[in-house]
Design an enzyme around this catalytic site. Structure first.
Site, mmCIF file in Angstrom:
data_model
loop_
_atom_site.group_PDB
_atom_site.id
_atom_site.type_symbol
_atom_site.label_atom_id
_atom_site.label_comp_id
_atom_site.label_asym_id
_atom_site.label_seq_id
_atom_site.Cartn_x
_atom_site.Cartn_y
_atom_site.Cartn_z
ATOM 1 N N GLY A 65 0.876 -1.241 0.074
ATOM 2 C CA GLY A 65 -0.101 -0.129 0.092
ATOM 3 C C GLY A 65 0.987 1.411 -0.252
ATOM 4 N N GLY B 131 2.613 3.676 1.297
ATOM 5 C CA GLY B 131 3.141 3.955 2.765
ATOM 6 C C GLY B 131 3.685 5.349 2.820
ATOM 7 N N ASP C 207 8.324 5.916 8.174
ATOM 8 C CA ASP C 207 8.164 7.234 8.418
ATOM 9 C C ASP C 207 7.399 7.881 7.558
ATOM 10 O OD1 ASP C 207 10.118 7.798 6.526
ATOM 11 O OD2 ASP C 207 11.584 8.875 7.691
ATOM 12 N N ARG D 246 -1.480 -1.194 -10.074
ATOM 13 C CA ARG D 246 -0.188 -1.789 -10.012
ATOM 14 C C ARG D 246 -0.719 -3.333 -10.308
ATOM 15 N NH1 ARG D 246 3.379 1.287 -6.699
ATOM 16 N NH2 ARG D 246 2.218 3.058 -6.294
ATOM 17 N N ASP E 187 4.248 -4.930 -7.232
ATOM 18 C CA ASP E 187 3.848 -3.673 -6.943
ATOM 19 C C ASP E 187 4.224 -2.629 -7.727
ATOM 20 O OD1 ASP E 187 5.936 -4.830 -5.116
ATOM 21 O OD2 ASP E 187 5.892 -2.527 -4.543
ATOM 22 N N ASN E 188 5.362 -2.670 -8.462
ATOM 23 C CA ASN E 188 6.037 -1.828 -9.271
ATOM 24 C C ASN E 188 5.884 -1.682 -10.659
ATOM 25 O OD1 ASN E 188 7.169 -0.395 -6.760
ATOM 26 N ND2 ASN E 188 8.868 -1.608 -6.860
ATOM 27 N N ASP F 298 8.404 4.013 -10.084
ATOM 28 C CA ASP F 298 9.214 3.642 -8.927
ATOM 29 C C ASP F 298 10.466 3.632 -9.245
ATOM 30 O OD1 ASP F 298 10.081 2.958 -6.419
ATOM 31 O OD2 ASP F 298 8.221 2.110 -5.848
HETATM 32 P P1 AMP Z 1 9.381 0.482 -2.796
HETATM 33 O O1 AMP Z 1 10.383 -0.326 -2.709
HETATM 34 O O2 AMP Z 1 9.726 1.996 -3.053
HETATM 35 O O3 AMP Z 1 8.309 -0.111 -4.055
HETATM 36 O O4 AMP Z 1 8.425 0.485 -1.669
HETATM 37 C C1 AMP Z 1 7.743 -0.572 -1.180
HETATM 38 C C2 AMP Z 1 6.673 -0.358 0.133
HETATM 39 O O5 AMP Z 1 7.385 0.253 1.205
HETATM 40 C C3 AMP Z 1 5.695 0.461 -0.503
HETATM 41 O O6 AMP Z 1 4.552 0.094 0.109
HETATM 42 C C4 AMP Z 1 5.766 1.819 -0.019
HETATM 43 O O7 AMP Z 1 4.979 2.683 0.104
HETATM 44 C C5 AMP Z 1 6.566 1.619 1.307
HETATM 45 N N1 AMP Z 1 7.576 2.675 1.661
HETATM 46 C C6 AMP Z 1 8.716 2.960 1.113
HETATM 47 N N2 AMP Z 1 9.655 3.820 1.741
HETATM 48 C C7 AMP Z 1 8.645 4.015 2.855
HETATM 49 C C8 AMP Z 1 8.739 5.041 4.129
HETATM 50 N N3 AMP Z 1 9.756 5.902 4.088
HETATM 51 N N4 AMP Z 1 7.686 5.126 4.918
HETATM 52 C C9 AMP Z 1 6.606 4.303 4.789
HETATM 53 N N5 AMP Z 1 6.413 3.526 3.667
HETATM 54 C C10 AMP Z 1 7.433 3.421 2.742
HETATM 55 MG MG MG Z 2 7.021 0.773 -5.123
#
Ligand code: AMP
Ligand code: MG
Length: 483
Positions: free
Chosen positions: A91, A93, A126, A184, A253-254, A263
């Protein structure tokens, strides 16, 4: 540093759609972005703003998350996904979807804030983002757009005046991402795993209406939808591979349903042609290495098919057969797209089967010679191959190529190659240098590099530092996720 003093009036108020909120509530959580202390506009994409019809004046507070446009219904979207092969609930985040905006050509796009604070999907994170990685996403996504590769875009980067804590304290930032949607493969996996079949159908119908409206009336629209997504992703992957792009974190998810690149975490471009190059610090096994990307896309599409199975046919065995029959076509669809791109890169039109060897052999030569991927095609394009001819094997390939093109065909070939081979890509060492300077408040190199990589086929003379082979790295370049 650019200040928020652009001329046009921001027109987001009262103009954002929220069609996603018509989906069942399981697909999102309504929530406002979290305000930041001292927002400053550090990068504004004038060309994109112009296309969208959005002015900079008054945009800062909206794009920092300190207020949202009148009538907007901001949400965080739910999704799941396979990360490095393992299923996980994810989701948004750290992103908030402000809403959907009609661009000047009537197309609906999402306006999303990345780094906008914690959401119910943040898990341990965060919710924030650091300035360097957001500027990196900005420049690489704009370079991808310049290269003609479907991608999310970057409208703005706002610094927050607040630190984010990674290994050290870093300046925080919010990126405004524009996408034709944020649906996605992982959104469908979420629907299949955690929601009802009615919800799954609602998501599929919404996606068809938004991205493949021509399929809406078809009797077997869900199989066709799957096939259409597969075709778009095959085309996207061929473009990545053709440009030497390594996404770095091809989790499901990407992967978007629209076929746009999304992403920009640990992505980077190849320098020397080494097919098993992987940059991502966490990709120890090279799962997402350059050459693995097409088969990984097929693997991800198999996860997409699994999510859609109940919609393909009420008889499970029949549904599986439909999925398998479609997926089986991926390799040849991909290869055709890729060969079309590679033929253009060597200036060949009206390709014959025997031309495949010319493509394979120049790649084989690059690999064995350790030659730079982009600059080999660039040298061939501008007819400056003396340096390459020093290396064993190039001259004999070049002779075959010369014979194939023929003296009368060379001008047309060069024209095609100038449109197909970038003169400038966002090289790792240049991007790092630009980000370091930007981190110290000097955006000169960052702005210049943005300008150059946004127009990579111009072949205007530039300082040779932007086009020459990169220096030998002291240690392999590494990129990082979740920054
Ligand atoms: P990603 O590796 O960018 O595809 O992120 C994977 C998941 O981690 C996704 O659900 C993002 O929303 C979440 N995410 C990445 N960085 C953060 C962060 N600093 N705080 C909260 N969620 C994060
Ligand atoms: Mg992502």
């Amino acid at each position: 540093m650019q200040k928020n003093e652009g001329g046009r009036i921001v027109v987001l108020d009262g103009k954002l759609d929220a069609s996603y909120t018509a989906l069942p509530e399981t697909f999102y959580t309504r929530m406002s972005p979290n305000p930041v202390r001292d927002p400053q506009m550090v990068k504004w994409n004038e060309e994109l703003a112009e296309q969208l019809g959005i002015g900079q004046e008054g945009a800062l507070d909206h794009l920092a998350g300190n207020s949202f446009p009148e009538g907007a219904q901001p949400i965080a979207q739910a999704y799941a996904g396979h990360q490095f092969g393992n299923f996980t609930m994810l989701g948004d985040g750290r992103t908030i979807l402000l809403g959907e905006w009609q661009n000047r050509s009537g197309q609906k796009v999402d306006i999303q804030l990345k780094g906008a604070g914690r959401t119910p999907y943040s898990r341990g994170g965060d919710g924030r983002a650091a300035l360097g990685p957001m500027l990196r996403e900005y420049i690489i996504s704009e370079a991808m757009h310049g290269l003609g590769i479907p991608t999310t875009r970057s409208l703005a980067v706002v610094s927050t005046g607040e630190p984010v804590y990674r290994e050290t304290a870093l300046p925080g930032a919010v990126l405004t991402r524009i996408a034709s949607s944020h649906i996605r493969v992982g959104t469908f996996e979420y629907a299949r795993r955690f929601c009802s079949e009615t919800d799954l159908i609602a998501l599929a119908d919404y996606s068809i209406e938004r991205h493949y409206p021509e399929l809406a009336g078809e009797p077997d629209k869900y199989v066709r939808f799957f096939r259409a997504v597969m075709e778009r992703q095959a085309e996207l992957l061929a473009k990545w591979v053709g440009a030497g792009f390594i996404h770095g974190v091809m989790n499901t998810d990407n992967m978007t349903i629209s076929g746009e690149t999304i992403d920009y975490g640990p992505c980077a471009f190849l320098d020397a042609y080494k097919p098993m190059t992987a940059f991502s610090s966490i990709d120890i096994q090279g799962r997402y290495a350059y050459a693995n990307q097409p088969p990984i896309a097929a693997w991800n599409l198999a996860r997409f098919a699994e999510a859609l199975l109940p919609l393909f046919d009420s008889i499970p065995a029949e549904a599986v057969k439909q999925a398998e029959d479609t997926l089986r076509e991926f390799p040849q669809i991909y290869r055709k797209c890729w060969l079309d791109i590679m033929y253009r890169k060597i200036g060949i039109t009206g390709a014959k089967e025997s031309d495949e060897a010319l493509v394979e052999d120049i790649l084989g030569w690059m690999e064995q010679a350790g030659a730079d991927y982009t600059n080999t095609f660039r040298a061939l394009t501008i007819g400056d191959t003396a340096a390459l001819e020093q290396a064993e094997g190039f001259a004999s390939w070049k002779k075959r190529w010369d014979d194939r093109i023929g003296a009368e065909g060379i001008e047309a070939a060069r024209d095609l190659m100038r449109q197909s081979n970038p003169s400038i890509i966002p090289r790792n060492h240049l991007v790092e240098e630009a980000l370091d300077a930007a981190g110290n408040g000097d955006y000169t190199l960052f702005d210049r590099l943005c300008e150059l990589v946004s127009d990579p086929f111009s072949y205007e003379p530039v300082d040779s530092k932007f086009t020459e082979d990169p220096p030998e790295p002291k240690e392999p370049f590494q990129t990082f996720c979740g920054t």
